[in-house]
Design a protein around this motif. Structure first.
Motif, PDB file in Angstrom:
ATOM      1  N   TYR A  11      28.939  78.276 101.832  1.00 54.36           N
ATOM      2  CA  TYR A  11      29.228  78.985 100.574  1.00 54.36           C
ATOM      3  C   TYR A  11      30.387  78.353  99.814  1.00 54.36           C
ATOM      4  O   TYR A  11      30.442  78.417  98.593  1.00 54.36           O
ATOM      5  CB  TYR A  11      29.517  80.470 100.839  1.00 54.36           C
ATOM      6  N   TYR A  69      29.560  92.032  86.445  1.00 52.13           N
ATOM      7  CA  TYR A  69      28.755  93.178  86.017  1.00 52.13           C
ATOM      8  C   TYR A  69      29.027  94.425  86.863  1.00 52.13           C
ATOM      9  O   TYR A  69      28.968  95.560  86.381  1.00 52.13           O
ATOM     10  CB  TYR A  69      27.254  92.815  86.070  1.00 52.13           C
ATOM     11  N   TYR A  86      34.609  84.617  99.221  1.00 51.15           N
ATOM     12  CA  TYR A  86      34.792  83.560 100.223  1.00 51.15           C
ATOM     13  C   TYR A  86      34.956  82.199  99.546  1.00 51.15           C
ATOM     14  O   TYR A  86      35.607  81.311 100.064  1.00 51.15           O
ATOM     15  CB  TYR A  86      33.554  83.571 101.110  1.00 51.15           C
ATOM     16  N   LEU A 164      25.423  93.086  97.348  1.00 50.03           N
ATOM     17  CA  LEU A 164      24.553  91.946  97.661  1.00 50.03           C
ATOM     18  C   LEU A 164      25.294  90.816  98.363  1.00 50.03           C
ATOM     19  O   LEU A 164      24.964  89.653  98.187  1.00 50.03           O
ATOM     20  CB  LEU A 164      23.917  91.420  96.356  1.00 50.03           C
ATOM     21  N   TYR A 204      17.159  83.169 100.051  1.00 48.39           N
ATOM     22  CA  TYR A 204      17.137  83.192  98.584  1.00 48.39           C
ATOM     23  C   TYR A 204      17.591  81.847  98.048  1.00 48.39           C
ATOM     24  O   TYR A 204      18.237  81.073  98.754  1.00 48.39           O
ATOM     25  CB  TYR A 204      17.977  84.359  98.042  1.00 48.39           C
TER      26      TYR A 204
END
Ligand SMILES: C[S@@+](CC[C@H](N)C(=O)[O-])C[C@H]1O[C@@H](n2cnc3c(N)ncnc32)[C@H](O)[C@@H]1O
Length: 263
Positions: A11, A69, A86, A164, A204
């Protein structure tokens, strides 16, 4: 690398903020499924943080990503918002928006949508100004650590928000349970945990890169929250799922829970 499944430390370098925003946050100009999920979360956030709902001094958003958002409704209900992720790349993207950098992502469609829920779409610029004033810090975090915010001095929060993110950050259900406990550890007794989960996720896409997603059932989420010492006040399920090209998952849930006195 063809076929590689990114996760964990990837990430920090491989999750490209602009690719994520383009696919999942394009709002009205984006694909129908992604918009529906965004609206599902915006509607639930509006309900959660409207007058008479959850509010207080400090809200900590964990796993913020490159997005704002999730804080459009909350910025009216808290004195201070701390954002954390992160990846420094994501925090830099958020910082651009906070500083009105000309290259920042355009959140005005989401702003207008939430102002419409509140009754006056035309107030979106005031809302942007309010959110920019309310965010006081951008911190790095790791939900897999018992103290997710590391050595940063942060008071116990009235609300911890995480949308999420845990299904991306946690490698298995045990790690997910631990991460929920770690988030609850950031709360005052009586504080609220608000979390949204893409259920039954496997993977994803962020641009051309495929990222790991943890398969979670709604019941697993509720149980993890309860075992961490919280009372589940709401667990809103929707069968909506992302476009198959972008995310393999089935359903969403939005959870609001209150930390008990002994957690
Ligand atoms: C799918 S994005 C969600 C971003 C945003 N919250 C949203 O609602 O669109 C997942 C986020 O989880 C973050 N993440 C991954 N591993 C993490 C970890 N160990 N601790 C905290 N955040 C993590 C990623 O950097 C990424 O920003």
């Amino acid at each position: 690398m063809e076929g590689k499944l990114y996760k964990g430390q990837d990430y920090k370098t491989e999750f490209q903020p602009r690719d994520y925003l383009k696919t999942f946050c394009a709002f009205d100009s984006g694909t129908v499924a992604e918009n529906e999920i965004l609206k599902f979360n915006l509607n639930n956030l509006f309900e959660t943080f409207s007058p008479g709902g959850i509010g207080g001094d400090i809200l900590i958003d964990v796993g913020t990503g490159p997005t704002i958002y999730q804080l459009i409704s909350a910025c009216e209900a808290f004195r201070e918002i701390i954002m954390s992720d992160y990846s420094e790349l994501n925090l830099r993207e958020v910082d651009k928006w906070l500083k009105k950098d000309p290259g920042a992502y355009d959140w005005s469609p989401a702003m207008q949508y939430v102002c419409g829920l509140e009754g006056d779409r035309s107030k979106w610029q005031e809302k942007e100004a309010r959110l920019r004033r309310t965010v006081t810090r951008l911190l790095t975090c790791d939900v897999n650590q018992p103290c997710p915010l590391g050595s940063a001095q942060v008071p116990a929060a009235d609300c911890v928000l995480s949308l999420l993110a845990l299904e991306c950050a946690c490698q298995d259900v045990d790690a997910y349970r631990a991460a929920i406990r770690n988030l609850v550890g950031l709360l005052k007794p009586g504080g609220h945990l608000v979390t949204s989960v893409a259920l039954r996720c496997r993977e994803y896409m962020v641009g051309s890169r495929k990222f790991f997603g943890l398969w979670l059932e709604k019941e697993t989420v509720e149980k993890a929250v309860q075992e961490a010492g919280c009372q589940v006040l709401k667990c809103q399920y929707s069968p909506i799922k992302y476009s198959e090209a972008y995310c393999v998952n089935e359903g969403q849930c939005f959870v609001v829970a209150r930390k008990g006195p002994t957690a």
